[in-house]
Design a protein around this motif. Structure first.
Motif, PDB file in Angstrom:
ATOM      1  N   ASP A   1     -64.549  -1.999  -0.519  1.00  0.00           N
ATOM      2  CA  ASP A   1     -64.979  -2.677   0.773  1.00  0.00           C
ATOM      3  C   ASP A   1     -66.375  -2.836   0.618  1.00  0.00           C
ATOM      4  O   ASP A   1     -67.002  -1.657   1.214  1.00  0.00           O
ATOM      5  N   VAL A   2     -66.928  -4.137   0.437  1.00  0.00           N
ATOM      6  CA  VAL A   2     -68.362  -4.379   0.578  1.00  0.00           C
ATOM      7  C   VAL A   2     -68.977  -4.723   1.942  1.00  0.00           C
ATOM      8  O   VAL A   2     -70.071  -4.596   2.002  1.00  0.00           O
ATOM      9  N   ASN A   3     -67.821  -4.946   2.916  1.00  0.00           N
ATOM     10  CA  ASN A   3     -68.685  -5.642   4.188  1.00  0.00           C
ATOM     11  C   ASN A   3     -67.791  -4.848   5.505  1.00  0.00           C
ATOM     12  O   ASN A   3     -68.007  -5.328   6.579  1.00  0.00           O
ATOM     13  N   ALA A   4     -67.207  -3.564   5.223  1.00  0.00           N
ATOM     14  CA  ALA A   4     -66.734  -2.961   6.351  1.00  0.00           C
ATOM     15  C   ALA A   4     -65.693  -3.544   7.435  1.00  0.00           C
ATOM     16  O   ALA A   4     -65.565  -3.407   8.394  1.00  0.00           O
ATOM     17  N   ASP A   5     -64.875  -4.236   6.604  1.00  0.00           N
ATOM     18  CA  ASP A   5     -63.843  -5.226   7.349  1.00  0.00           C
ATOM     19  C   ASP A   5     -62.432  -4.356   6.989  1.00  0.00           C
ATOM     20  O   ASP A   5     -61.483  -5.112   7.612  1.00  0.00           O
ATOM     21  N   ASN A   6     -62.340  -3.170   6.268  1.00  0.00           N
ATOM     22  CA  ASN A   6     -61.088  -2.605   5.839  1.00  0.00           C
ATOM     23  C   ASN A   6     -60.129  -3.382   5.008  1.00  0.00           C
ATOM     24  O   ASN A   6     -59.040  -2.846   4.774  1.00  0.00           O
ATOM     25  N   ALA A   7     -60.663  -4.439   4.241  1.00  0.00           N
ATOM     26  CA  ALA A   7     -59.880  -5.219   3.682  1.00  0.00           C
ATOM     27  C   ALA A   7     -60.351  -4.980   2.140  1.00  0.00           C
ATOM     28  O   ALA A   7     -61.819  -4.792   1.956  1.00  0.00           O
TER      29      ALA A   7
ATOM     30  N   ASN B   1     -62.736 -10.737   0.084  1.00  0.00           N
ATOM     31  CA  ASN B   1     -61.420 -10.881   0.594  1.00  0.00           C
ATOM     32  C   ASN B   1     -61.704 -11.387   2.131  1.00  0.00           C
ATOM     33  O   ASN B   1     -62.571 -10.750   2.997  1.00  0.00           O
ATOM     34  N   GLN B   2     -61.032 -12.783   2.603  1.00  0.00           N
ATOM     35  CA  GLN B   2     -61.207 -13.070   3.755  1.00  0.00           C
ATOM     36  C   GLN B   2     -60.469 -12.555   5.064  1.00  0.00           C
ATOM     37  O   GLN B   2     -60.742 -12.691   6.158  1.00  0.00           O
TER      38      GLN B   2
ATOM     39  N   SER C   1     -58.232  -6.138   8.186  1.00  0.00           N
ATOM     40  CA  SER C   1     -57.403  -5.571   8.823  1.00  0.00           C
ATOM     41  C   SER C   1     -56.986  -6.026  10.255  1.00  0.00           C
ATOM     42  O   SER C   1     -57.980  -6.429  11.054  1.00  0.00           O
ATOM     43  N   PRO C   2     -56.046  -5.778  10.871  1.00  0.00           N
ATOM     44  CA  PRO C   2     -54.555  -5.400  10.295  1.00  0.00           C
ATOM     45  C   PRO C   2     -53.867  -6.325   9.381  1.00  0.00           C
ATOM     46  O   PRO C   2     -52.824  -6.369   9.172  1.00  0.00           O
ATOM     47  N   ASN C   3     -54.434  -7.647   9.227  1.00  0.00           N
ATOM     48  CA  ASN C   3     -53.552  -8.568   8.433  1.00  0.00           C
ATOM     49  C   ASN C   3     -53.961  -8.532   7.017  1.00  0.00           C
ATOM     50  O   ASN C   3     -54.202  -9.379   6.163  1.00  0.00           O
ATOM     51  N   LEU C   4     -53.706  -7.163   6.195  1.00  0.00           N
ATOM     52  CA  LEU C   4     -54.311  -7.198   4.792  1.00  0.00           C
ATOM     53  C   LEU C   4     -52.978  -7.858   4.142  1.00  0.00           C
ATOM     54  O   LEU C   4     -53.323  -8.177   2.707  1.00  0.00           O
ATOM     55  N   ASP C   5     -51.897  -7.909   4.603  1.00  0.00           N
ATOM     56  CA  ASP C   5     -50.684  -8.586   3.816  1.00  0.00           C
ATOM     57  C   ASP C   5     -50.987 -10.133   3.574  1.00  0.00           C
ATOM     58  O   ASP C   5     -50.069 -10.886   2.823  1.00  0.00           O
ATOM     59  N   ASN C   6     -51.848 -10.635   4.108  1.00  0.00           N
ATOM     60  CA  ASN C   6     -52.226 -11.918   3.982  1.00  0.00           C
ATOM     61  C   ASN C   6     -53.581 -12.368   3.397  1.00  0.00           C
ATOM     62  O   ASN C   6     -54.325 -13.274   3.558  1.00  0.00           O
ATOM     63  N   SER C   7     -54.096 -11.340   2.794  1.00  0.00           N
ATOM     64  CA  SER C   7     -55.261 -11.540   1.781  1.00  0.00           C
ATOM     65  C   SER C   7     -55.372 -12.763   0.942  1.00  0.00           C
ATOM     66  O   SER C   7     -54.627 -12.889   0.153  1.00  0.00           O
ATOM     67  N   SER C   8     -56.730 -13.278   1.040  1.00  0.00           N
ATOM     68  CA  SER C   8     -57.003 -14.114  -0.177  1.00  0.00           C
ATOM     69  C   SER C   8     -58.548 -14.180  -0.388  1.00  0.00           C
ATOM     70  O   SER C   8     -59.127 -13.938   0.791  1.00  0.00           O
ATOM     71  N   MET C   9     -59.009 -14.597  -1.247  1.00  0.00           N
ATOM     72  CA  MET C   9     -60.429 -14.634  -1.806  1.00  0.00           C
ATOM     73  C   MET C   9     -60.952 -15.829  -1.295  1.00  0.00           C
ATOM     74  O   MET C   9     -60.731 -17.044  -1.645  1.00  0.00           O
ATOM     75  N   MET C  10     -62.192 -15.908  -0.456  1.00  0.00           N
ATOM     76  CA  MET C  10     -62.751 -16.947   0.044  1.00  0.00           C
ATOM     77  C   MET C  10     -64.020 -17.202  -0.762  1.00  0.00           C
ATOM     78  O   MET C  10     -64.524 -18.290  -0.656  1.00  0.00           O
ATOM     79  N   SER C  11     -64.651 -16.376  -1.289  1.00  0.00           N
ATOM     80  CA  SER C  11     -66.066 -16.543  -1.979  1.00  0.00           C
ATOM     81  C   SER C  11     -66.062 -15.532  -3.326  1.00  0.00           C
ATOM     82  O   SER C  11     -65.613 -14.631  -3.373  1.00  0.00           O
ATOM     83  N   GLN C  12     -66.905 -15.943  -4.177  1.00  0.00           N
ATOM     84  CA  GLN C  12     -67.281 -15.406  -5.468  1.00  0.00           C
ATOM     85  C   GLN C  12     -68.868 -14.828  -5.557  1.00  0.00           C
ATOM     86  O   GLN C  12     -69.684 -15.994  -5.226  1.00  0.00           O
ATOM     87  N   ASP C  13     -69.056 -13.915  -6.104  1.00  0.00           N
ATOM     88  CA  ASP C  13     -70.573 -13.524  -6.443  1.00  0.00           C
ATOM     89  C   ASP C  13     -70.512 -13.054  -7.839  1.00  0.00           C
ATOM     90  O   ASP C  13     -70.149 -11.969  -8.260  1.00  0.00           O
ATOM     91  N   SER C  14     -71.303 -13.869  -8.812  1.00  0.00           N
ATOM     92  CA  SER C  14     -71.334 -13.497 -10.169  1.00  0.00           C
ATOM     93  C   SER C  14     -72.644 -12.512 -10.377  1.00  0.00           C
ATOM     94  O   SER C  14     -72.871 -12.108 -11.741  1.00  0.00           O
ATOM     95  N   LEU C  15     -73.417 -12.203  -9.399  1.00  0.00           N
ATOM     96  CA  LEU C  15     -74.463 -11.450  -9.542  1.00  0.00           C
ATOM     97  C   LEU C  15     -74.305  -9.823  -9.042  1.00  0.00           C
ATOM     98  O   LEU C  15     -75.357  -9.059  -9.080  1.00  0.00           O
TER      99      LEU C  15
END
Length: 755
Positions: free
Chosen positions: A267-273, A291-292, A295-309
């Protein structure tokens, strides 16, 4: 029910050199000899054996409540254990291989996780297209593990009738084993068998049993995170439709082409996902997927952005750039109670093999990291580490009477040198200690500038796989050098210094005398037929030994091939593709023995040599059970001037290990002298709980019973005088143990199997 008795005698090693009075019984694994780097700083773990493609895991080895370190190297499935001294805000690991006895063989990858929530680290490892699980069954005083399952299964048809097949994980991958949905048990993310997408296997332990201690998986998403790994680079296509997915998927992440990938969740942004750090076999960077859905909607997770660095944008630090295929490991390594990031290559070969373990210290929090690159040689900077393939040899290069250490390398990975991509050299460690207490200091990483010499004539380039040997070939009183290489040739370097002077080598003849043994020539200069002329014996890739008898004179040698299969022996086992023999001869009071490392890593001892050079030698396979990694290479010398031979073992991970000569091994194997106790009996054997030692009519006072593990660690010791004695083994790990019965007349050693 009768239990079949299995008792095996463990015999001692008696070697030495008559002229010096050496009296060797056994070798024991030691880290006691000091080694210094070029600036003169003492290395903390010099004999730890080197790192190539390593995986890092936390586990409490000595059961003191502090997490220690288990390191697994894909190169030959080599394992290392380090005890954490727990110094606050410092990396404080010291190498201690004695704990390896508590672990089974592993292959390809291993990840430690506490899957049953008992506070003890269990582990998962690759097994037949999936993974096996081992449970930590340690008590407060005994470390132990028990296999829970050889293959973990998952229900791949949650929409219809259950279809349980092995939860697929490629041998080249690293899965993510983490609590993805936040319900308290461990789930699994892994690339599918066809690649491209990541599957989410939900653990139903909490749902079914109300506890986390089960491994009950169901495929809940074929496209976790709704992304697809691209073919063009280590990046992904976000918001993939995933039309092939199961009905009502619990959304979490995915991948594309599949030759090899690693997954790390954090978890890189303290949102519990759980966000995802992804790497690919063909690229040098990490890609962080955010992960956009929190919590508590962890079963609806999807990736919203990427960072190659990554992890550059988690602080003002350096992006990961590790040539090819990095893998990340998230754990507290500096004892500040905050998880740090360690990265190392995840390939088997052909990748960076030195300065390849990056340490990012976390100044933030576990769920909001602030990472700063602290160095690229985590733990490597404290050990002898020459890249790949360590070939140690003793040689007094400065003629001061102290044996120095020269380590030849297969090579350091370096794409800048051209198609070869490796650079091979000789590393010189000068003995700056005393006759009785050696201390080795690195003084040159390219001794006599071998790395720049075009010894590979056919390709007009430097050669690889350097294996030196030293001896006075031309009879001028100083020692010359023959250098073997991976092409099967040997090259002559004459010492122009003269007797008593520091060596001054000059290249005299490339591909000396046209000698060609195929591949991986490892020469030794030694008077084998005892005619006072130095002969040449060469180990090679197929595991046999070529013998060249010197039919010339002291000053003008003439090495003539006598046989390509000296002793009709080999270091290649039945299922080995290669043998990679490397000869060392020892004269023990007039009796000659041959020792050799091997491609499979075991050490071999051969006898029945004297007067039998055209016959068949005897072989003591897997000698003393010493194993320090594949492509072992041995050097033997009395380093401490105590009348006992010591041994250094090189390995393919680019490091070396030190075994001190001892009268009672602390390594593997217990000495047995003046055999007594002929009537001793141990039962039941195998055992699950306890054994009874029956001395028969030889029971007597002043008898000692000692129980050792296979690394020589004392597990139990007591005085016995009665005929029968019961020893409790219930708390010991499964494995093989040695029971030594001793009195002033001698001793006997027997093997016991704990099931």
């Amino acid at each position: 029910m009768k239990v079949k008795l299995r008792i095996f005698l463990v015999f001692s090693l008696l070697v030495g050199v008559k002229t010096t009075g050496w009296s060797q019984i056994h070798f024991s694994r030691h880290d006691s000899v000091l080694v210094k780097n070029m600036p003169g700083d003492t290395l903390k773990n010099p004999w730890a054996g080197g790192f190539n493609s390593v995986q890092f895991n936390e586990v409490d080895l000595n059961l003191d409540g502090i997490m220690d370190l288990f390191v697994f190297d894909r190169t030959g499935n080599k394992r290392s254990t380090f005890i954490n001294d727990g110094t606050p805000n410092q990396v404080a690991y010291r190498h201690d291989p004695s704990y390896l006895a508590y672990f089974p063989q592993m292959t390809d990858w291993v990840l430690f996780r506490d899957y049953n929530c008992d506070g003890k680290m269990d582990f998962f490892t690759y097994s037949s297209g999936g993974m096996a699980a081992w449970k930590n069954t340690s008590t407060s005083s005994i470390l132990s593990f028990k296999r829970d399952t050889t293959l973990i299964y998952s229900d791949y048809q949650p929409d219809s009738s259950p279809n349980f097949v092995n939860l697929y994980i490629s041998s080249s991958d690293l899965p993510a084993i983490d609590d993805i949905d936040g319900d308290g048990d461990l789930d699994v993310l892994t690339f599918s068998i066809i690649g491209s997408y990541v599957e989410y296997h939900k653990n139903l332990s909490m749902e079914k049993y109300g506890t986390c201690d089960s491994l009950d998986f169901q495929l809940r998403n074929k496209c976790w995170g709704f992304f697809k790994e691209t073919l063009a680079g280590n990046s992904v296509i976000l918001n993939d439709t995933c039309s092939f997915n199961i009905n009502n998927p619990e959304k979490q992440s995915g991948g594309n082409k599949h030759a090899g990938s690693t997954l790390l969740t954090l978890d890189v942004n303290a949102d519990n996902a759980k966000d995802l750090v992804l790497s690919d076999v063909s690229f040098s960077n990490f890609t962080l997927l955010i992960n956009q859905d929190a919590s508590p909607n962890l079963d609806n997770s999807s990736m919203m952005s990427q960072d190659s660095l990554f992890p550059k944008n988690q602080a003002n630090t350096v992006a990961m750039d590790l040539d090819i295929f990095p893998a990340g490991f998230y754990m507290d390594v500096n004892n500040d109670n905050i998880k740090d990031l360690i990265a190392a290559p995840n390939c088997y070969n052909g990748c960076k093999n030195s300065h390849n373990v990056w340490y990012y210290q976390n100044a933030g929090a576990d769920n909001n990291p602030d990472l700063t690159l602290m160095g690229k040689t985590f733990l490597q900077d404290g050990m002898i580490e020459i890249g790949e393939g360590a070939h140690p040899v003793f040689f007094d290069y400065n003629a001061d009477g102290l044996k120095d250490l020269i380590v030849g390398s297969y090579g350091e990975y370096d794409p800048s040198v051209g198609p070869l991509m490796y650079k091979s050299s000789l590393w010189l460690y000068e003995n700056v200690g005393t006759v009785n207490q050696p201390v080795f200091q690195l003084v040159d990483t390219n001794y006599i500038e071998i790395a720049g010499m075009n010894l590979d004539v056919s390709n007009n380039r430097p050669t690889l796989g350097l294996a030196p040997t030293f001896g006075d070939i031309d009879g001028d009183g100083d020692e010359d050098m023959l250098l073997g290489d991976y092409n099967g040739y040997v090259h002559l370097f004459r010492n122009m210094a003269g007797p008593g002077n520091p060596a001054a080598f000059s290249l005299f003849l490339i591909e000396y005398l046209g000698i060609d043994v195929g591949q991986n020539a490892t020469p030794l200069l030694y008077d084998l037929n005892k005619d006072t002329l130095i002969d040449l014996i060469i180990g090679k890739q197929n595991g046999t030994f070529s013998y060249y008898e010197n039919k010339g004179s002291v000053s003008v040698p003439n090495f003539v091939l006598i046989t390509d299969s000296l002793g009709k022996i080999s270091t290649r086992n039945k299922f080995d593709f290669r043998g990679n023999s490397n000869p060392i001869f020892i004269d023990s009071s007039g009796t000659t023995f041959l020792y050799s490392g091997s491609n499979n890593g075991h050490i071999y001892k051969f006898g029945n040599i004297d007067g039998n050079l055209t016959g068949k030698f005897t072989r003591d396979s897997t000698y003393l059970n010493i194993w320090e990694g594949i492509n072992s290479f041995v050097a033997i010398e009395d380093m401490t001037n105590d009348g006992m031979l010591d041994m250094i073992v090189g390995n393919y991970c680019g490091g070396v290990s030190f075994y001190k000569g001892d009268t009672l091994t602390a390594g593997v194997g217990i000495s047995e002298v003046n055999t007594v106790f002929d009537q001793v009996n141990i039962y039941p054997n195998p055992t699950q709980n306890s054994i009874t030692i029956d001395l028969g009519t030889e029971a007597s006072p002043n008898t000692t019973l000692t129980l050792y593990d296979l690394l020589g660690k004392t597990m139990h010791r007591q005085r016995i005088s009665n005929r029968k004695t019961v020893v409790n083994m219930a708390d010991l790990a499964q494995g093989i143990y040695l029971v030594q019965i001793s009195n002033p007349k001698g001793n006997k050693v027997l093997k016991v199997i704990k099931e």
